[in-house]
Motif scaffolding. Structure first.
Motif, PDB file in Angstrom:
ATOM      1  N   LEU A   1      -6.647  12.579  -1.724  1.00  0.00           N
ATOM      2  CA  LEU A   1      -5.727  12.003  -2.712  1.00  0.00           C
ATOM      3  C   LEU A   1      -5.529  10.511  -2.483  1.00  0.00           C
ATOM      4  N   MET A   2      -5.500  10.131  -1.215  1.00  0.00           N
ATOM      5  CA  MET A   2      -5.344   8.702  -0.924  1.00  0.00           C
ATOM      6  C   MET A   2      -6.529   7.909  -1.442  1.00  0.00           C
ATOM      7  N   ALA A   3      -7.726   8.428  -1.212  1.00  0.00           N
ATOM      8  CA  ALA A   3      -8.926   7.722  -1.679  1.00  0.00           C
ATOM      9  C   ALA A   3      -8.912   7.604  -3.198  1.00  0.00           C
TER      10      ALA A   3
ATOM     11  N   SER B   1       3.374   6.376  -2.262  1.00  0.00           N
ATOM     12  CA  SER B   1       4.488   6.916  -3.045  1.00  0.00           C
ATOM     13  C   SER B   1       3.992   7.701  -4.259  1.00  0.00           C
ATOM     14  N   PHE B   2       2.704   7.576  -4.572  1.00  0.00           N
ATOM     15  CA  PHE B   2       2.146   8.309  -5.712  1.00  0.00           C
ATOM     16  C   PHE B   2       1.561   9.668  -5.289  1.00  0.00           C
ATOM     17  N   ILE B   3       1.515   9.886  -3.992  1.00  0.00           N
ATOM     18  CA  ILE B   3       0.821  11.079  -3.504  1.00  0.00           C
ATOM     19  C   ILE B   3       1.810  12.173  -3.130  1.00  0.00           C
TER      20      ILE B   3
ATOM     21  N   PHE C   1       0.833  -1.200   0.000  1.00  0.00           N
ATOM     22  CA  PHE C   1       0.000   0.000   0.000  1.00  0.00           C
ATOM     23  C   PHE C   1       0.874   1.259   0.000  1.00  0.00           C
ATOM     24  N   GLU C   2       1.929   1.210   0.787  1.00  0.00           N
ATOM     25  CA  GLU C   2       2.863   2.347   0.798  1.00  0.00           C
ATOM     26  C   GLU C   2       3.440   2.581  -0.585  1.00  0.00           C
TER      27      GLU C   2
ATOM     28  N   ARG D   1      -6.245   7.727  -5.275  1.00  0.00           N
ATOM     29  CA  ARG D   1      -5.169   6.847  -5.750  1.00  0.00           C
ATOM     30  C   ARG D   1      -5.492   5.390  -5.421  1.00  0.00           C
ATOM     31  N   THR D   2      -6.087   5.160  -4.252  1.00  0.00           N
ATOM     32  CA  THR D   2      -6.449   3.787  -3.878  1.00  0.00           C
ATOM     33  C   THR D   2      -7.460   3.225  -4.874  1.00  0.00           C
ATOM     34  N   GLY D   3      -8.418   4.042  -5.250  1.00  0.00           N
ATOM     35  CA  GLY D   3      -9.417   3.587  -6.214  1.00  0.00           C
ATOM     36  C   GLY D   3      -8.780   3.222  -7.548  1.00  0.00           C
ATOM     37  N   VAL D   4      -7.883   4.067  -8.002  1.00  0.00           N
ATOM     38  CA  VAL D   4      -7.216   3.800  -9.290  1.00  0.00           C
ATOM     39  C   VAL D   4      -6.403   2.511  -9.201  1.00  0.00           C
ATOM     40  N   TRP D   5      -5.671   2.376  -8.104  1.00  0.00           N
ATOM     41  CA  TRP D   5      -4.808   1.190  -7.944  1.00  0.00           C
ATOM     42  C   TRP D   5      -5.649  -0.091  -7.908  1.00  0.00           C
ATOM     43  N   LEU D   6      -6.727  -0.064  -7.142  1.00  0.00           N
ATOM     44  CA  LEU D   6      -7.554  -1.268  -7.049  1.00  0.00           C
ATOM     45  C   LEU D   6      -8.225  -1.592  -8.376  1.00  0.00           C
TER      46      LEU D   6
END
Lengths: 285, 530
Positions: free
Chosen positions: B491-493, B347-349, B341-342, B495-500
């Protein structure tokens, strides 16, 4: 049958309800290079909300419940009392009973040997049966008066009072006898010793202080200062090891002489696997 | 008329209605990369959750969907962890080693104390009762370089040979133990025999006391013996220079040298990285202070001992050790998921000053910061109370008293801390004196206050006002920390959505929504749907 490929829309639905609010900004691993760990607070109960006066001073744990000493007499708001608070997450009042023949500040810190609870208001240490809450007697210890801090490691008691000195006390188990003692440590730098708790897991003694400097001391099993820690309690009373609902292992509980008086739990032992971040997915790990 | 067939039929109909079709349990619910999780398997996964885990989902608005999706993604992330070989990453592996070291050493300790309790015999208890109330002081190897002055010790709790030996001696006498160690009996305190006899009347209490005391003292002695023996056999050598490098690293003065050898023993080399990761592991449940020399030296010694105990546990209890390893591996998956997750989200944020300023500029309403006041606070000891109050009443001579008082510096925001607090809200003023401080005239910055007790009659506090900060509209600087949290969360929400989503496509993640919509709301019942 409809097969749904998981989409960003679904992801957003889940994270709108979970991750954005639960995601930790520091994922699980708390120590950064150059950083120091802080005592994490796990739990708290407000003694005044449970009915105590504003004069709570000590805490002990009998294996199931917490005992909190309340010096109501000093404020002329009632008799000195011991509050028995459930050790589960609800922290409700199990019972309360009057301290045996105490006055003014009465019993201070408490410790338990599995059968009895020990506390002191002078150069004797009162002994209460944890099953019946009755006063069984006392032993005499002239190391300090009162024997304010109270801890027990399975063999020895430890006490101290508003000074840098911690005494190791040998009691022969005879109710009514006089205990012997030696100076065990002179490491409490702020001189505000109020409470002590033997931590079997970490093989050390925690000493809480009332010096108003947010400092907790950690001594090794020979009485040498390991270090002092800053934590959230400005003026502490007694302290004890006690179970925390999230763990089978005991954690450190410290009485806060604050506004209000309360008991705070600090993490000093391993908990169940931490489920700290990014919502439902982490909850399943 | 026999009603039983109708009852069964009715129950079956209800069950079938509740669970969809008769074959629901075996129907696939989740599909990931050519493998599937059935409805029943998902149900069992739910049953295996702790009450706290279940509660997490139940308190949401759609726990069936949330649980199913989270279960699917968890499996997907585990696949990704294995694909990227995260469990072999040096930092994650070191954390795993730290965990097994701690868990195994705890098991050894528990075993030793349990054995000690079991070792207490009826004869031990009789011995305790016979010698209760005798507290002794003695010297081992008097006059030699090994001399050790011991006591006070409760005689029956000493090792039996020593206890019997001392019991047979007179004060001042010196006699050798069977191994030749000379023992001098220095003194004894004997509790009033009548008091002892009174206590012995409660036989159950004394028996419990004896068992508890013997268990404790023998457990500690056995643990010490095992530890000493193990440490002797592994012959550890701690490299003080490397420890010092670590302290400097944690003080921000040196880069970490991961391969630096901190300790060498027969078990191998313990590197700086091993120590760093062990500290990181323990920091999850224990206050760490690695820039403190005393703390770090204690920690290295403890870690070496725990490693020796781990080895002992592995050799002595191989089956139980294997169970610990399995548990450790599960735990490492959780750690690896955090690292993933990190790497894939954090690391993208990048929260830039421009983003924060934009957030501030678009606030619907700028909050108001209430009035704050900074003060100086001192501790006045009970010895100075009278002089202080006299000086205060006369209006002279208070400065010499203040000069020997300790100022409160921990409420300072300066580095190093000054003796002036940061601006404090009324409720942040220490000693419950917020109303008093906020009632003072702003220009009254020279007067010291009356005393108020901090606790009992041991220490008092006094203060004086330094500066008043009037209420005002919050500035960007005052809100920057809050703005950072808001922007970071958003931003975390995202980026997390994109990653998943990317992961879902990579692993062809699918949920059988048709069957999901027919399942009962309690996933525990999914295991039995026919």
């Amino acid at each position: 049958m409809r097969f749904i490929l998981v989409t960003l829309v679904l992801a957003c639905v889940v994270f709108a309800s979970n991750a954005t609010t639960d995601a930790s900004f520091n994922i699980g691993i708390r120590t950064e290079t150059g950083g120091e760990g802080f005592l994490d607070e796990l739990d708290y109960f407000d003694m005044e909300a449970l009915g105590s006066s504003v004069y709570c001073v000590g805490v002990g744990f009998d294996g199931t419940n917490f005992w909190v000493t309340d010096a109501a007499d000093v404020g002329a708001v009632g008799p000195n009392t011991v509050w028995v608070i459930s050790g589960d997450a609800a922290h409700t009042v199990v019972t309360s009973f009057l301290q045996f023949e105490t006055s003014s500040w009465g019993l201070r810190d408490l410790c338990c040997d599995g059968t009895y609870m020990f506390g002191s208001q002078d150069n004797t240490v009162d002994i209460y049966d944890i099953a019946t809450y009755t006063h069984e007697g006392y032993y005499t210890c002239s190391a300090v008066s009162p024997n304010r801090a109270q801890a027990w490691d399975g063999t020895y008691f430890y006490t101290g009072s508003f000074s840098e000195t911690i005494y190791q006390v040998t009691w022969d188990g005879v109710i009514g006898s006089t205990a012997s003692y030696t100076t065990w440590s002179s490491s409490i730098l702020n001189g505000g010793t109020y409470g002590a708790a033997w931590d079997a897991y970490n093989d050390c003694l925690w000493v809480s202080t009332a010096s108003g400097d947010f400092t907790l001391y950690q001594l090794d099993n020979a009485g040498t200062l390991i270090t002092s820690h800053l934590y959230s309690i400005e003026t502490a009373g007694g302290c004890t090891m006690g179970s925390y609902s999230g763990s089978a292992d005991e954690q450190l509980w410290v009485l806060e002489q604050g506004s209000p008086d309360g008991v705070r739990c600090f993490e000093t032992g391993p908990l169940a696997l931490e489920q700290s971040s990014w919502g439902g997915i982490k909850t399943l790990f | 008329m026999d009603l039983k067939p109708e009852y069964i039929t009715g129950a079956a109909v209800i069950l079938a209605f509740a669970c969809g079709t008769p074959s629901t349990a075996d129907t696939w619910l989740i599909s990931i990369d050519n493998s599937t999780i059935s409805v029943a398997e998902a149900g069992y996964a739910w049953v295996d959750l702790s009450p706290e885990q279940r509660e997490y989902f139940i308190q949401g608005s759609d726990h069936v969907n949330d649980f199913t999706l989270s279960l699917a993604r968890k499996d997907m992330i585990i696949m990704e962890i294995h694909r990227l070989d995260y469990l072999r990453r040096s930092d994650i592996a070191a954390l795993g080693n730290a965990r097994i070291r701690m868990e195994a050493s705890l098991q050894v300790r528990d075993s030793i104390f349990a054995d000690a309790e079991r070792s207490v015999t009826a004869e031990d208890i009789e011995f305790f009762k016979d010698h209760m109330g005798r507290t002794v002081w003695y010297t081992s190897s008097p006059g030699s370089s090994f001399e050790e002055i011991c006591g006070p010790s409760h005689l029956p709790e000493l090792p039996r040979e020593l206890a019997v030996h001392l019991d047979s001696m007179n004060c001042g006498e010196e006699l050798p133990l069977s191994d030749g160690t000379p023992i001098r009996f220095d003194s004894v305190v004997v509790t009033d025999p009548e008091l002892v006899a009174e206590n012995l009347e409660d036989s159950d209490r004394v028996t419990d006391l004896a068992v508890q005391r013997f268990s404790s003292v023998r457990g500690k002695a056995d643990l010490d013996r095992v530890a000493d023996s193990l440490l002797l056999s592994i012959d550890p050598n701690v490299n003080a220079e490397s420890v010092n490098h670590l302290i400097l690293h944690y003080s921000g003065l040196e880069e970490l040298v991961p391969g630096d050898s901190v300790a060498v023993s027969n078990m191998g080399i313990m590197t700086a990285m091993d120590i760093v990761q062990t500290i990181e592991y323990q920091s999850d449940f224990f206050p760490v202070k690695p820039s403190d020399t005393g703390w770090l030296e204690w920690f290295v010694d403890t870690t070496l001992l725990n490693e020796a105990l781990r080895q002992y546990y592995e050799d002595t209890y191989p089956e139980e050790y294997t169970e610990l390893l399995t548990e450790r591996d599960d735990w490492m998956l959780g750690i690896a998921s955090d690292k993933l997750f990190e790497d894939e989200v954090y690391s993208f944020i990048s929260v830039t000053p421009e983003l924060l300023q934009n957030e501030f500029d678009n606030l619907a309403e700028i909050p108001t910061i209430p009035q704050t006041r900074s003060i100086q606070c001192v501790n006045v000891t009970s010895d100075d109370v009278e002089a202080y109050e006299t000086a205060l009443a006369l209006g002279i001579g208070i400065d010499p008293i203040i000069s020997r008082c300790d100022f409160w510096t921990f409420l300072s925001e300066e580095d190093p801390p000054s003796n002036i607090t940061r601006p404090l809200l009324r409720e942040e003023i220490p000693g419950n004196r917020g109303d008093e401080v906020f009632a003072m005239q702003p220009e009254d910055t020279l007067s010291w206050s009356s005393l108020s007790p901090l606790y009992e009659s041991y220490m008092y506090m006094a203060f004086r006002l330094v500066k008043v900060y009037p209420p005002h509209e919050a500035t960007y600087e005052e809100l920057e920390t809050d703005l950072y949290q808001i922007v970071m969360a958003r931003l975390m929400a995202e980026r997390t959505g994109v990653w998943l989503k990317e992961m879902g496509e990579k692993y062809s993640l699918a949920v059988n929504e048709d069957i999901l919509s027919t399942l009962p709301s309690d996933p525990s019942s999914w295991t039995t749907c026919e």
